[in-house]
Scaffold this active site. Structure first.
Site, mmCIF file in Angstrom:
data_model
loop_
_atom_site.group_PDB
_atom_site.id
_atom_site.type_symbol
_atom_site.label_atom_id
_atom_site.label_comp_id
_atom_site.label_asym_id
_atom_site.label_seq_id
_atom_site.Cartn_x
_atom_site.Cartn_y
_atom_site.Cartn_z
ATOM 1 N N GLN A 21 53.213 -25.705 7.753
ATOM 2 C CA GLN A 21 53.158 -26.886 8.609
ATOM 3 C C GLN A 21 51.752 -27.462 8.727
ATOM 4 O OE1 GLN A 21 54.409 -24.524 12.197
ATOM 5 N NE2 GLN A 21 52.803 -25.716 13.206
ATOM 6 N N CYS A 55 56.606 -27.108 14.493
ATOM 7 C CA CYS A 55 57.323 -25.859 14.212
ATOM 8 C C CYS A 55 58.779 -25.960 14.615
ATOM 9 C CB CYS A 55 56.645 -24.701 14.937
ATOM 10 S SG CYS A 55 56.427 -25.000 16.713
ATOM 11 N N HIS A 75 55.704 -21.810 20.285
ATOM 12 C CA HIS A 75 55.942 -21.895 18.851
ATOM 13 C C HIS A 75 57.443 -21.724 18.602
ATOM 14 C CE1 HIS A 75 54.779 -21.871 14.712
ATOM 15 N NE2 HIS A 75 55.010 -20.588 14.477
ATOM 16 N N ASN A 133 57.928 -17.471 9.377
ATOM 17 C CA ASN A 133 57.012 -18.398 10.029
ATOM 18 C C ASN A 133 56.824 -19.631 9.149
ATOM 19 O OD1 ASN A 133 55.325 -19.346 12.011
ATOM 20 N ND2 ASN A 133 53.702 -17.855 11.681
#
Length: 354
Positions: free
Chosen positions: A157, A163, A302, A322
Site C-alpha cells: 500500500q 488498508c 490497521h 499484510n
C-alpha cells in the site's frame, strides 16, 4: 587492533539486528552511528546525503533499537515473534502511524459497540445464520487458503493508508476464486476512489463501511487491469455496475469472546478481513505475536486479511496477510496467536459472500 574489533562488533550487531536475535544495545554512540549508516545503505534511504534529515532519522532509529530489545526480551518460545531492523525502523511512532496505519478506529469502535447491543445489522448476516451455514465438520487442525491457489500476491500500500480497501478487496478476490476457479486481481483503487461517501480514501477507512456501501449500492469491483492502482485518492471512474465482482451478502461480527467462530469461518467459508492494532509491527521480522500488542478498541489502526491458521504449532496462530509488500515480516505475512484477541483482531471480523 581496536579498529578491527570495532568493525567486527558493528558487523555482528548488524547481522543480529537484521535477523532479530535479541541483543543489548547499550553500546557507545559511535557504534550506533555506524550501525545506522549501515542501515541507511542497506535500505537505500533517500536522505543519506541530507545531514539534517539524517540526524532526525538517527534519533528515531535509536528509539527503534530500544524497542527491538524490549520486544525480543519477552520471547518465551523459539517460535515467538522476533524483532529487528526493518524499512520502518527510522520512523517515530507518529510518522509510522500516519503513513502506514490510519484505519478509522472511531468508526470501528462505534460499529462494535452497536453490535454488542444488537445481534445483527439490517444488511448483515447474524452470528446464528453464519453458524447454521457452516458445515460444522470437525475443524481441521491446520488450514491455509494459499495452498488452494486462491490467494493473490501480497500488495504494497506504500504511503496510501487504505488498508481497509486492500484487505477487503483481497478477501473478495479469494472468495471469487473459490466460487469460479479463476484467481484475478481486482481494483483496490476503485474502492479507494468511489466509496468516499463512507470512507476517506488513502486517509483511512473501515472494512465494514466499504462492504455496507457495496451491498447497498450493488457495486461491483472491476478487474485491476481496467482500474489500476495509483496509491492516492482520485476521482471515481466507476461507470456503472455492469461488470466485475460484487457481493450477495456480507457479515461483520465481533468474536472477541469466541474466536473458534473465526477458525470456523476460515476453514469452512473463506478468508476474513479484520481490523487490528499494528503499532508494534514496525520492527516485526517473523514468528508468532503473543505479547506487546494492545487489543483495546481504542487502539485499532490497521486492517489485514487472515488466510489460515495452525493449531498444531508450538504457539497456535492465525496466518495473517499484510499489505506492506513482500519485504515485510515473513514474505509479507505475519503470525498472531489464537485465543486472546491479540492485536484486537476479533473486534471486527468481515466475511463475504459472492
Amino acid at each position: 587492533m581496536a579498529d578491527v574489533r570495532q568493525i567486527l562488533t558493528i558487523l555482528g550487531m548488524t547481522c543480529l539486528l537484521f535477523f532479530g536475535i535479541p541483543i543489548r544495545i547499550d553500546k557507545p554512540e559511535k557504534i550506533k552511528e555506524k550501525l545506522f549508516l549501515t542501515y541507511v545503505n542497506k535500505f537505500n534511504k533517500s536522505y543519506k546525503y541530507n545531514v539534517t534529515e539524517l540526524n532526525r532519522r538517527f534519533a528515531s532509529f535509536k528509539e527503534s533499537l530500544k524497542m527491538i530489545e524490549e520486544l525480543n526480551a519477552g520471547r518465551t518460545f523459539n517460535s515467538s515473534a522476533y524483532y529487528g531492523l526493518t524499512q520502518f525502523s527510522d520512523m517515530d511512532f507518529g510518522e509510522f502511524n500516519t503513513h502506514h496505519l490510519k484505519n478509522n478506529h472511531e468508526k470501528v469502535k462505534k460499529r462494535v459497540q452497536m453490535r454488542q447491543k444488537n445481534s445483527m445489522n439490517n444488511n448483515e448476516a447474524s452470528n446464528e445464520i453464519l453458524v447454521t451455514r457452516l458445515r460444522r465438520a470437525l475443524l481441521p487442525e491446520k488450514f491455509d487458503w494459499r495452498d488452494k491457489g486462491v490467494v493473490t500476491p501480497v500488495y504494497n500500500q506504500k504511503l496510501c493508508g487504505a488498508c481497509w480497501a486492500f484487505s477487503t478487496v483481497e478477501t473478495l478476490e479469494t472468495m471469487n476464486a473459490i466460487k469460479t476457479g479463476v484467481l484475478e486481481k481486482l481494483s483496490v483503487q476503485e474502492a479507494i476512489d468511489c466509496s468516499s461517501s463512507v470512507n476517506d480514501g488513502c486517509s483511512g477507512g473501515d472494512i465494514c463501511s466499504l462492504l455496507q456501501w457495496m451491498f447497498a449500492k450493488q457495486i461491483k469491483i472491476e478487474p485491476a487491469t481496467d482500474y489500476p492502482l495509483k496509491w492516492k485518492t482520485g476521482v471515481c471512474l466507476l461507470k456503472g455496475a455492469s461488470y466485475g465482482v460484487g457481493i450477495t451478502e456480507y457479515a461483520c461480527n465481533t468474536y472477541s469472546k469466541n474466536e473458534k467462530l473465526i477458525l470456523d469461518l476460515i476453514a469452512n467459508h473463506g478468508p476474513v478481513a479484520v481490523a487490528v492494532n499494528a503499532l508494534t509491527w514496525q520492527n516485526y521480522l517473523g514468528g508468532v505475536i503473543q505479547f506487546h500488542c494492545d487489543s483495546s478498541l481504542d487502539m485499532l489502526n490497521h486492517a489485514v486479511q487472515i488466510v489460515g491458521y495452525d493449531l498444531t504449532a508450538e504457539i497456535p496462530h492465525y496466518i495473517v496477510r499484510n499489505s506492506w509488500g513482500e519485504s515485510f515480516g515473513e514474505k509479507g505475512y505475519l503470525k498472531i496467536a489464537i485465543g486472546s484477541n491479540m492485536c484486537g483482531l476479533a473486534h471486527e471480523v468481515a466475511s463475504i459472500y459472492v
